[in-house]
Design a protein around this motif. Structure first.
Motif, PDB file in Angstrom:
ATOM      1  N   UNK A  38       0.863  -1.181   0.000  1.00  0.00           N
ATOM      2  CA  UNK A  38       0.000   0.000   0.000  1.00  0.00           C
ATOM      3  C   UNK A  38       0.901   1.233   0.000  1.00  0.00           C
ATOM      4  N   UNK A  39       0.837   2.032  -1.044  1.00  0.00           N
ATOM      5  CA  UNK A  39       1.810   3.104  -1.295  1.00  0.00           C
ATOM      6  C   UNK A  39       1.090   4.446  -1.382  1.00  0.00           C
ATOM      7  N   UNK A  40       1.189   5.235  -0.320  1.00  0.00           N
ATOM      8  CA  UNK A  40       0.543   6.549  -0.303  1.00  0.00           C
ATOM      9  C   UNK A  40       1.421   7.633  -0.919  1.00  0.00           C
ATOM     10  N   UNK A  41       2.737   7.411  -0.898  1.00  0.00           N
ATOM     11  CA  UNK A  41       3.688   8.429  -1.319  1.00  0.00           C
ATOM     12  C   UNK A  41       4.377   9.099  -0.147  1.00  0.00           C
ATOM     13  N   UNK A  42       3.893   8.838   1.077  1.00  0.00           N
ATOM     14  CA  UNK A  42       4.546   9.360   2.274  1.00  0.00           C
ATOM     15  C   UNK A  42       5.844   8.631   2.569  1.00  0.00           C
ATOM     16  N   UNK A  43       6.566   9.124   3.571  1.00  0.00           N
ATOM     17  CA  UNK A  43       7.881   8.555   3.878  1.00  0.00           C
ATOM     18  C   UNK A  43       7.792   7.072   4.234  1.00  0.00           C
ATOM     19  N   UNK A  44       6.808   6.699   5.032  1.00  0.00           N
ATOM     20  CA  UNK A  44       6.734   5.334   5.546  1.00  0.00           C
ATOM     21  C   UNK A  44       6.519   4.333   4.419  1.00  0.00           C
ATOM     22  N   UNK A  45       5.529   4.604   3.569  1.00  0.00           N
ATOM     23  CA  UNK A  45       5.245   3.653   2.497  1.00  0.00           C
ATOM     24  C   UNK A  45       6.294   3.713   1.387  1.00  0.00           C
ATOM     25  N   UNK A  46       6.932   4.887   1.203  1.00  0.00           N
ATOM     26  CA  UNK A  46       8.030   4.964   0.243  1.00  0.00           C
ATOM     27  C   UNK A  46       9.174   4.053   0.679  1.00  0.00           C
ATOM     28  N   UNK A  47       9.493   4.090   1.976  1.00  0.00           N
ATOM     29  CA  UNK A  47      10.544   3.211   2.495  1.00  0.00           C
ATOM     30  C   UNK A  47      10.156   1.748   2.347  1.00  0.00           C
ATOM     31  N   UNK A  48       8.890   1.430   2.574  1.00  0.00           N
ATOM     32  CA  UNK A  48       8.461   0.038   2.488  1.00  0.00           C
ATOM     33  C   UNK A  48       8.535  -0.478   1.052  1.00  0.00           C
ATOM     34  N   UNK A  49       8.084   0.329   0.087  1.00  0.00           N
ATOM     35  CA  UNK A  49       8.158  -0.089  -1.312  1.00  0.00           C
ATOM     36  C   UNK A  49       9.604  -0.356  -1.717  1.00  0.00           C
ATOM     37  N   UNK A  50      10.496   0.583  -1.391  1.00  0.00           N
ATOM     38  CA  UNK A  50      11.888   0.450  -1.831  1.00  0.00           C
ATOM     39  C   UNK A  50      12.593  -0.705  -1.116  1.00  0.00           C
ATOM     40  N   UNK A  51      12.339  -0.850   0.187  1.00  0.00           N
ATOM     41  CA  UNK A  51      12.995  -1.927   0.928  1.00  0.00           C
ATOM     42  C   UNK A  51      12.528  -3.297   0.429  1.00  0.00           C
ATOM     43  N   UNK A  52      11.236  -3.419   0.145  1.00  0.00           N
ATOM     44  CA  UNK A  52      10.718  -4.702  -0.352  1.00  0.00           C
ATOM     45  C   UNK A  52      11.210  -4.989  -1.767  1.00  0.00           C
ATOM     46  N   UNK A  53      11.240  -3.968  -2.610  1.00  0.00           N
ATOM     47  CA  UNK A  53      11.736  -4.173  -3.975  1.00  0.00           C
ATOM     48  C   UNK A  53      13.212  -4.550  -3.963  1.00  0.00           C
ATOM     49  N   UNK A  54      13.964  -3.989  -3.025  1.00  0.00           N
ATOM     50  CA  UNK A  54      15.387  -4.325  -2.899  1.00  0.00           C
ATOM     51  C   UNK A  54      15.554  -5.784  -2.468  1.00  0.00           C
ATOM     52  N   UNK A  95       9.214  -9.114  -7.635  1.00  0.00           N
ATOM     53  CA  UNK A  95       8.120  -9.782  -6.931  1.00  0.00           C
ATOM     54  C   UNK A  95       7.230  -8.807  -6.165  1.00  0.00           C
ATOM     55  N   UNK A  96       7.462  -7.499  -6.379  1.00  0.00           N
ATOM     56  CA  UNK A  96       6.765  -6.480  -5.590  1.00  0.00           C
ATOM     57  C   UNK A  96       5.990  -5.555  -6.518  1.00  0.00           C
ATOM     58  N   UNK A  98      10.463   4.484 -12.046  1.00  0.00           N
ATOM     59  CA  UNK A  98      11.923   4.538 -11.881  1.00  0.00           C
ATOM     60  C   UNK A  98      12.471   3.228 -11.332  1.00  0.00           C
ATOM     61  N   UNK A  99      11.710   2.572 -10.451  1.00  0.00           N
ATOM     62  CA  UNK A  99      12.210   1.357  -9.798  1.00  0.00           C
ATOM     63  C   UNK A  99      11.562   0.088 -10.351  1.00  0.00           C
ATOM     64  N   UNK A 100      10.853   0.220 -11.466  1.00  0.00           N
ATOM     65  CA  UNK A 100      10.273  -0.934 -12.146  1.00  0.00           C
ATOM     66  C   UNK A 100       9.337  -1.714 -11.224  1.00  0.00           C
ATOM     67  N   UNK A 101       8.449  -0.979 -10.541  1.00  0.00           N
ATOM     68  CA  UNK A 101       7.446  -1.579  -9.657  1.00  0.00           C
ATOM     69  C   UNK A 101       6.064  -1.362 -10.275  1.00  0.00           C
ATOM     70  N   UNK A 102       5.349  -2.398 -10.648  1.00  0.00           N
ATOM     71  CA  UNK A 102       3.990  -2.207 -11.180  1.00  0.00           C
ATOM     72  C   UNK A 102       3.114  -1.483 -10.157  1.00  0.00           C
ATOM     73  N   UNK A 103       2.323  -0.528 -10.640  1.00  0.00           N
ATOM     74  CA  UNK A 103       1.488   0.283  -9.750  1.00  0.00           C
ATOM     75  C   UNK A 103       0.034   0.247 -10.217  1.00  0.00           C
ATOM     76  N   UNK A 104      -0.867   0.091  -9.269  1.00  0.00           N
ATOM     77  CA  UNK A 104      -2.301   0.190  -9.539  1.00  0.00           C
ATOM     78  C   UNK A 104      -2.847   1.355  -8.709  1.00  0.00           C
TER      79      UNK A 104
END
Length: 319
Positions: A23-39, A44-45, A71-77
Motif C-alpha cells: 500500500x503506497x501513499x507516497x509518504x515517507x513510511x510507504x516509500x521506504x516500504x516499497x523500496x525496501x521490499x523491492x530491494x 516480486x513487488x 523509476x524502480x520498475x514496480x507495477x502500480x495500480x
C-alpha cells in the motif's frame, strides 16, 4: 541501532507469500516500504495507491507514486476511493473500510495485469503509529481489541496482510530514505494539531521519549499481552457460539454469565456483520435480553448502521 539496521532487522522477520503488493501513499513510511521490499524481492513487488480525492494535493501524491514506481520498475495500480459514512457509522470506520476495499480491489487488478496471483499485502504503519493507536484506544476507554492496537499479520479477503515496520520508529524510516537521497511526499494534514493523532505525535510522543526512552518497546509489549488475552476471549466466544448458534439463540445467551454473554455478543456482531457495539449499546442489549422472558417480548436496538432485533428464538442484526 542505525536506521538501516532497524529496517533490515524488521524485514528479516517478514516472510510473506509472493508476489507482494505494498500500500503506497507516497509518504515517507510507504516509500521506504516499497523500496525496501523491492530491494529484497526484485520483480516480486507491486504497489497500490489509494486515491482518496480528499485533498487538492491528491493528484500530486498519485503522480509521485507513478514516477517512483516507473523509476524502480514496480507495477502500480491506482484505485480511486470515496469514503462516505452511513448514519450511525463513524467517519474513521467508514474511511478504514473503504481503504481496505480499495486495496483489495487493487490487488485483484494487479493479479489480472501481472497474470500472477498477488498473495500478500503490506502496510507501512510503524512503531509510532502503534503507540498513537494504543494511546487513542486508552483515551476512549477501549477494551482488549483496542488495547491490542494493530496486528502485525492477519488474513482477510483471501490475502495475507502484514505490517512489517511495527518495531521501527518513524524517524528511522525518514533517515533511511534521506541516506539514499530519496524524497517523499508530506501530507499537509500531518501538521494540523486539530487532529488528536497529530497532537499525540507532536506533543505527547516527545514527552514520552524524554521520560521513558524505551516506551515504544514497552508499549508494544503491553499491546502484545492484550492481543493474547483477546485471542483467549475469541476462543471462549467460539466455544459459546457452538452452543448458542449464530445468529445466537436468546435462551442460550441468557444462560451465560454477563461477561461471557457480552463477549459472545461482540464476537457475533463483529464476525458475522463487521460491526462493533459501543459499551452503552452492549449494556442496553444485555438489559433487553434479561427482560426477554415472554414469547412476545420485542428486542430492538440500533448498532452501527443496523438494528439488533428478536426474531423468534434468535437475535438478528438487520441492515
Amino acid at each position: 541501532m542505525s536506521a538501516a539496521d532497524g529496517i533490515e532487522q524488521a524485514l528479516k522477520g517478514f516472510n510473506p507469500r509472493l508476489p507482494l503488493a505494498v500500500a503506497f501513499s507516497g509518504g515517507a513510511d510507504s516509500t521506504a516500504l516499497v523500496l525496501a521490499c523491492q530491494q529484497r524481492w526484485p520483480g516480486q513487488v507491486a504497489a497500490i495507491h489509494v486515491h482518496h480525492g480528499l485533498q487538492a494535493a491528491a493528484d500530486d501524491f498519485a503522480q509521485f507514486c507513478r514516477r517512483l514506481c516507473t523509476e524502480h520498475d514496480v507495477p502500480l495500480e491506482v484505485v480511486h476511493c470515496q469514503a462516505r459514512h452511513a448514519r450511525g457509522q463513524s467517519p474513521e470506520d467508514a474511511a478504514r473500510k473503504a481503504r481496505y476495499r480499495a486495496l483489495t480491489a487493487g490487488a485483484h487488478a494487479l493479479t489480472a495485469r501481472l497474470q500472477r496471483p498477488v498473495a500478500s499485502i503490506a502496510l507501512a504503519q510503524h512503531a509510532d503509529d502503534q503507540v498513537e493507536t494504543l494511546l487513542l484506544a486508552l483515551s476512549r476507554g477501549a477494551g482488549l481489541p483496542g488495547l491490542a492496537a494493530m496486528p502485525g499479520h492477519w488474513q482477510r479477503d483471501g490475502f495475507d496482510w502484514y505490517r512489517p515496520f511495527l518495531q521501527v520508529p518513524g524517524q528511522a524510516l525518514r533517515e533511511w530514505l534521506a541516506a539514499r537521497g530519496q524524497s517523499w511526499m508530506e501530507d499537509p494534514t500531518n501538521a494540523d494539531l486539530a487532529y488528536t493523532r497529530n497532537r499525540i505525535r507532536h506533543q505527547v510522543l516527545p514527552a514520552l521519549q524524554a521520560v521513558f526512552p524505551m516506551f515504544r518497546t514497552t508499549f508494544a509489549r503491553s499491546s502484545q499481552h492484550a492481543a493474547q488475552a483477546q485471542a483467549l476471549l475469541q476462543e471462549v466466544a467460539q466455544q459459546d457460539a457452538q452452543h448458542s448458534g449464530l445468529p445466537p439463540r436468546i435462551a442460550a445467551l441468557q444462560q451465560l454469565s454477563p461477561a461471557r454473554q457480552a463477549n459472545l455478543l461482540r464476537y457475533w456482531l463483529n464476525a458475522m456483520h463487521g460491526v462493533t457495539p459501543s459499551a452503552a449499546q452492549l449494556r442496553e442489549l444485555q438489559r433487553q435480553l434479561a427482560a426477554c422472558t415472554t414469547r412476545g417480548h420485542a428486542i430492538d436496538l440500533k448498532v452501527a448502521d443496523g438494528h439488533v432485533k428478536r426474531q423468534g428464538a434468535h437475535l438478528l442484526w438487520l441492515k
